[in-house]
Design a protein around this motif. Structure first.
Motif, PDB file in Angstrom:
ATOM      1  N   HIS A 175      25.288  21.451  44.983  1.00 63.06           N
ATOM      2  CA  HIS A 175      26.634  20.915  44.702  1.00 63.06           C
ATOM      3  C   HIS A 175      26.817  20.535  43.062  1.00 63.06           C
ATOM      4  O   HIS A 175      28.012  20.487  42.785  1.00 63.06           O
ATOM      5  CB  HIS A 175      27.185  19.900  45.493  1.00 63.06           C
ATOM      6  N   LEU A 176      25.739  20.462  42.576  1.00 67.44           N
ATOM      7  CA  LEU A 176      26.018  20.099  41.090  1.00 67.44           C
ATOM      8  C   LEU A 176      25.172  21.136  40.102  1.00 67.44           C
ATOM      9  O   LEU A 176      25.673  21.261  39.065  1.00 67.44           O
ATOM     10  CB  LEU A 176      25.015  18.827  40.738  1.00 67.44           C
ATOM     11  N   ARG A 177      24.469  22.005  40.631  1.00 69.76           N
ATOM     12  CA  ARG A 177      23.729  22.901  39.698  1.00 69.76           C
ATOM     13  C   ARG A 177      23.221  24.251  40.464  1.00 69.76           C
ATOM     14  O   ARG A 177      22.390  23.897  41.357  1.00 69.76           O
ATOM     15  CB  ARG A 177      22.894  22.128  38.955  1.00 69.76           C
ATOM     16  N   LEU A 178      23.675  25.305  39.855  1.00 69.93           N
ATOM     17  CA  LEU A 178      23.094  26.612  40.590  1.00 69.93           C
ATOM     18  C   LEU A 178      22.308  27.341  39.660  1.00 69.93           C
ATOM     19  O   LEU A 178      22.685  27.335  38.389  1.00 69.93           O
ATOM     20  CB  LEU A 178      24.274  27.369  41.185  1.00 69.93           C
ATOM     21  N   ILE A 179      21.354  28.249  39.837  1.00 71.31           N
ATOM     22  CA  ILE A 179      20.505  29.027  38.931  1.00 71.31           C
ATOM     23  C   ILE A 179      20.795  30.422  39.299  1.00 71.31           C
ATOM     24  O   ILE A 179      20.977  30.799  40.473  1.00 71.31           O
ATOM     25  CB  ILE A 179      19.162  28.826  39.139  1.00 71.31           C
ATOM     26  N   GLN A 291      32.879  33.176  50.840  1.00 70.37           N
ATOM     27  CA  GLN A 291      32.737  31.990  51.575  1.00 70.37           C
ATOM     28  C   GLN A 291      33.168  31.063  50.431  1.00 70.37           C
ATOM     29  O   GLN A 291      33.884  31.378  49.692  1.00 70.37           O
ATOM     30  CB  GLN A 291      31.406  31.751  51.598  1.00 70.37           C
ATOM     31  N   GLN A 292      32.969  29.608  50.879  1.00 69.32           N
ATOM     32  CA  GLN A 292      33.526  28.339  49.901  1.00 69.32           C
ATOM     33  C   GLN A 292      32.770  28.691  48.671  1.00 69.32           C
ATOM     34  O   GLN A 292      31.610  28.886  48.447  1.00 69.32           O
ATOM     35  CB  GLN A 292      33.256  27.266  50.418  1.00 69.32           C
ATOM     36  N   ALA A 293      33.563  28.890  47.514  1.00 68.76           N
ATOM     37  CA  ALA A 293      33.091  29.078  46.341  1.00 68.76           C
ATOM     38  C   ALA A 293      32.028  28.357  45.841  1.00 68.76           C
ATOM     39  O   ALA A 293      32.094  26.923  45.931  1.00 68.76           O
ATOM     40  CB  ALA A 293      34.195  29.057  45.273  1.00 68.76           C
ATOM     41  N   GLY A 294      31.048  28.658  45.313  1.00 68.87           N
ATOM     42  CA  GLY A 294      29.817  27.813  44.765  1.00 68.87           C
ATOM     43  C   GLY A 294      30.196  27.437  43.197  1.00 68.87           C
ATOM     44  O   GLY A 294      31.340  27.801  42.634  1.00 68.87           O
ATOM     45  N   LEU A 295      29.282  26.651  42.756  1.00 71.54           N
ATOM     46  CA  LEU A 295      29.349  26.540  41.062  1.00 71.54           C
ATOM     47  C   LEU A 295      29.284  27.640  40.558  1.00 71.54           C
ATOM     48  O   LEU A 295      28.492  28.704  40.938  1.00 71.54           O
ATOM     49  CB  LEU A 295      28.366  25.433  40.596  1.00 71.54           C
ATOM     50  N   THR A 296      29.502  27.671  39.236  1.00 71.11           N
ATOM     51  CA  THR A 296      29.262  28.837  38.184  1.00 71.11           C
ATOM     52  C   THR A 296      27.781  28.737  38.058  1.00 71.11           C
ATOM     53  O   THR A 296      27.380  27.578  37.270  1.00 71.11           O
ATOM     54  CB  THR A 296      30.019  28.847  36.704  1.00 71.11           C
TER      55      THR A 296
END
Length: 932
Positions: A175-179, A291-296
């Motif tokens: 919920h804070l950082r995606l790679i 789906q529910q959008a994730g982070l960029t």
């Protein structure tokens, strides 16, 4: 032309096999090699070649580590080569070999892919396949694939995997950082119709985290995936192919279940041949559901996880009815790869464990982790399988359901971890000590898998902050882990901001513990950035993490208040102190307030140092003043007028000495008392997680080399070498994870691959071998070997930021011969016993000095012999123990465990509570020793 040879430059975050760089202005590093002594770089020229041509930049000075990018910022997908040449007293060198790179990041706004998944999944974390066909025109010049997942995924283009990375994109606080991963897939495409295929499952995103049968999903019930393909043509046009409703999905793939703790179930009968190729008839597939959008997501800055080694079966320990028990000879982290032939529907089951229990897999320490893979055969020709979406910690494996004749060569263990460059090595004249060091290395390998974990086998595998806080210095020597830990520290700060400055027990914070400040664990926020600066010369990490350091220290100072002491609250304390019961690992001899107060000083002091490095003079002065108030309050509160700490235990004194809390003459008094405690405990370790990395350092710092040597080389439990003597091939979580009778510790928390207690390796490198950093990044090396009694030689080598460094020593008659190699463009401060410190330039060196070892006097053992005389003479101690064991092994074990080897007590007093008939028999057994 100079004879200097310059290495191919290394670009920041550019050490992956693909040559990806994740930032627009990567820092540049290189090393120089020459036989010219005392060589120093005067200037360097960096050459950049891209599609725009070649340009160069000249920089003056000796800097060759983390040079700022001297060119215009790179643009997304830009590729090229970088070379370096250097000038010194002997002129310019030849150009280095080129380093190729590819800019793996996206431009702002370029990420526009939907996260997709199943519309109506039937079960938790149901695996699924996704696919999309698309056309490629003639004239394609570049094709770049970007992808991430809330879960884990594998991607293929026209049936070929895009890379060899495992469990992409790893684990971050979703919920804070995606790679996102970046792959050049140009060679996989062809003009006409092409296809992308994705296999997706839950991984860490849908895993259940927690203890005491209260594990629960933290992030989401179902996985999703997002990706986009960028196509560039020779006419200058660009196209994007992005995940969305136009993609097709199915839950009818061969992965029927998977989980990090569960393992994987794979049914080869459900393979749909060609599903990830063009022209496949996707019967029964449905449109993907956004789906529910994730982070960029952001580009990867840490090393990829992949198979780095393969190990054959060492021994088949047992078999029967298609079941085979296999030993690979090494506790490792990874998976099994099998080649099997049988009928359709035959199912092979693979179970994993680190140790054996009564000849069978010891699975109790796994707790709720199933750690089992199953493979159901399609039938016919030989089939190969290795699980895709899980990993296991194991030395032993049970293979059942094997059809036909079993050949051990059909099973291979594949070692998996973040693919870092090995940099540090250690060797000595003591083979047990060498095995201990190798165990430390294997423990790090198994627990550096996307993030620094505590264990790789049971229902945990979490990023415990306390473990890496103490192990960081050892890790920084063994592997080039700067990028790995840099990435994880970003998550620490993100989680910390959510928690109002507190640092969680684990990061990612699946235990929701960020609002419970805890000493030694939360202090990773201040300790680890400074370790990366000191060992790698990485000031940028300190710059980025400085707000995190401040937030943590400010929180602690607020808790401490006007008393300037961190008292009360929840604390792990000196975790797994060897005297703590199996059911309560926090019950240690050292009071938790003593530990927390010491770490309050440590964090305030480190934050002051960081502020000073960054030029924040006012803040540095403020934190330094606060640190001094804390130090004085700690001494006033916890130290008696006679110089005893209220927690009269090894860890308390080690903290005070190692952290600089004790000034002279108090430090000398603390060192003497620590040495007395070590002797009192029979030269057996008496520290937990907090004290273990510090106790030997504290001893040698205060001149107690003999006590440090006896502690290091001890084989009785508890000790570092006890586990080695019991056959360990990794570091254990507890000093007695395996009891002397070979049974597993009865506690529910028992891991056989836990690097924390292996943090002694840093002291082995710096002090036993004598190779340390005197200035950040080893620009100046510290050569300071301490030839310990009981060792005839020791050596350490380190492939450092300026080149290979080596230090070794060996006993040669009555002298110690020291050899050293200092890399070009650096120098060394040399500290040898009995000689004033001096500096040495680059090149090969040899020095000699007189050995100062004291030979213990002869001891005749009688009832009036002082206990300290016996314990300080290792031969006498071993003779007494052997004699006692010959008389009564059970009584001897009890005597050895409870005897306090203190002044003022003789053997008669120690035997006073033992049956009167025992002493004469022991003395009779000692006659031969006394005569000798």
């Amino acid at each position: 032309m100079s004879s200097v040879i310059v290495s191919a430059p290394r670009l920041e975050h550019g050490d992956s096999e693909a040559g990806n760089v994740a930032v627009a202005a990567p820092r540049v590093s290189w090393t120089s090699a020459t036989e010219v002594p005392n060589w120093e770089q005067a200037s360097a020229e960096i050459s950049l070649t891209t599609h725009r041509g070649t340009t160069s930049a000249t920089v003056a000075g000796d800097q060759s580590r983390f040079l700022p990018w001297p060119f215009a910022d790179l643009t997304p997908r830009e590729s090229g080569e970088v070379r370096v040449r250097v000038a010194g007293p002997d002129g310019w060198s030849a150009w280095s070999e080129p380093t190729s790179f590819f800019a793996s990041f996206l431009a702002p706004g370029e990420w526009d892919a939907d996260f997709i998944g199943l519309e109506s999944p039937q079960q938790d974390a149901q695996p699924f396949l996704a696919r999309r066909e698309f056309d490629v025109r003639q004239g394609l010049t570049q094709a770049t694939w970007y992808a991430t997942a809330q879960g884990v995924y594998e991607a293929s283009v026209n049936g070929t995997p895009v890379d060899d990375q495992i469990l992409k994109p790893g684990w971050t606080p979703y919920h804070l950082r995606l790679i996102h991963e970046t792959n050049d897939v140009t060679s996989l495409l062809k003009p006409g119709t092409n296809a992308v295929g994705l296999a997706v499952t839950g991984g860490w995103y849908t895993e259940r985290f927690g203890f005491q049968n209260q594990a629960a999903i933290v992030y989401g019930e179902q996985p999703s995936v997002a990706g986009q393909l960028h196509l560039e043509y020779d006419d200058g046009t660009e196209e994007w192919v992005r995940t969305g409703p136009s993609w097709q999905v199915t839950d009818s793939g061969p992965w029927t279940a998977s989980g990090i703790y569960r393992g994987e179930d794979f049914d080869a009968r459900r393979i749909q041949p060609g599903w990830d190729k063009a022209g496949f008839q996707a019967t029964g597939w449905a449109p993907a559901t956004p789906q529910q959008a994730g982070l960029t997501p952001e580009a990867r800055v840490s090393p990829e996880v992949r198979v780095v080694e393969q190990m054959p079966v060492k021994e088949v320990l047992g078999s029967g009815d298609g079941t085979y028990l296999l030993d690979f000879g090494q506790n490792l982290v990874g998976r099994l790869r099998i080649t099997v032939q049988g009928e359709a529907g035959d199912t092979v089951t693979l179970r994993h464990a680190e140790v054996l229990d009564s000849g069978a897999l010891g699975v109790r320490p796994l707790r709720a982790a199933r750690a089992t893979d199953t493979y159901t055969l399609a039938g016919g020709e030989p089939e190969e399988y290795a699980p895709t979406f899980t990993f296991h910690g194991f030395r032993y494996a049970e293979v059942s359901g094997w059809p036909g004749t079993f050949d051990p060569a059909a099973v291979t263990a594949e070692v998996i971890h973040s693919d870092m460059r090995r940099t540090g090595r250690f060797e000595s004249s003591n083979e047990l000590l060498n095995r201990l060091h190798e165990n430390v290395v294997w423990g790090m390998r198994g627990n550096f898998l996307y993030l620094p974990t505590d264990c790789p086998q049971r229902d945990e595998r979490l990023g415990w902050t306390g473990d890496i806080q103490i192990f960081g210095p050892s890790a920084a020597f063994l592997y080039d882990c700067d990028g790995f830990l840099d990435s994880w520290l970003r998550d620490v700060w993100l989680e910390q901001q959510e928690a109002g400055g507190g640092v969680a027990f684990v990061v990612p914070d699946v235990l929701r513990s960020g609002d419970v400040p805890t000493a030694a664990w939360g202090d990773v926020a201040t300790v680890l950035p400074m370790v990366l600066f000191e060992r790698f010369g990485d000031l940028e990490v300190v710059q980025r993490q400085y707000p995190s350091m401040k937030a943590w220290t400010d929180l602690l100072l607020k808790i401490a208040g006007d008393r300037h002491l961190w008292e009360g609250g929840f604390q792990f304390g000196d975790w797994v102190d060897p005297d703590s019961p199996p059911t309560d690992p926090a019950r240690a001899k050292t009071d938790p307030d003593v530990v927390s107060g010491a770490f309050l000083y440590r964090s305030a002091d480190l934050t002051a140092r960081a502020a000073d490095l960054l030029g924040f003079a006012e803040e540095s002065a403020g934190y330094r003043a606060q640190a001094e108030l804390v130090r004085q309050a700690w001494v006033n509160e916890y130290v008696s007028p006679a110089g005893r700490i209220v927690s009269d235990a090894q860890t308390a004194y080690a903290l005070a000495i190692a952290f600089g809390i004790a000034d002279e003459p108090l430090r000398a008094a603390f060192g003497s008392r620590l040495a007395e405690l070590v002797r009192r405990d029979g030269y057996r370790i008496s520290t937990g997680f907090v004290g273990t990395p510090l106790v030997n350092d504290a001893l040698t710092t205060t001149g107690h080399d003999t006590e440090a040597a006896r502690l290091l080389l001890q084989t009785d439990c508890p000790s570092w070498l006890y586990s080695v003597s019991m056959g360990a091939t990794t570091i254990w979580e507890r000093w007695d994870s395996l009891l002397p009778d070979g049974s597993i510790n009865p506690g529910e928390m028992t891991s056989f691959n836990h690097y924390a207690l292996g943090s002694v390796a840093d002291w082995m490198h710096r002090v036993v071998a004598g190779l340390g950093a005197d200035s950040p990044g080893y620009k100046t090396v510290r050569i300071a070997p301490r030839p310990l009694p009981g060792l005839d030689s020791a050596s350490a080598s380190y492939d450092g930021p300026y080149g290979p460094i080596k230090v070794s020593w060996i006993r040669d008659g009555g002298e110690i011969a020291v050899s050293a190699v200092v890399p070009p463009n650096s120098d060394a401060v040399v500290t040898l016993p009995g000689i004033d410190d001096f500096r040495a330039g680059s090149g090969e060196h040899e020095w000699r000095f007189a050995s100062a070892d004291q030979v213990p006097g002869e001891v005749r053992i009688g009832m009036d012999t002082p206990l300290v005389d016996i314990i300080d003479n290792e031969g006498a101690y071993l003779a007494l123990r052997s004699a006692f064991e010959r008389v009564d092994p059970a009584l001897a074990s009890d005597f050895n465990a409870r005897t306090k080897w203190v002044p003022g007590q003789n053997l008669r007093a120690a035997f006073s509570i033992i049956s009167p008939g025992v002493a004469p028999k022991v003395l009779e057994e000692l006659e031969a020793f006394n005569k000798h």
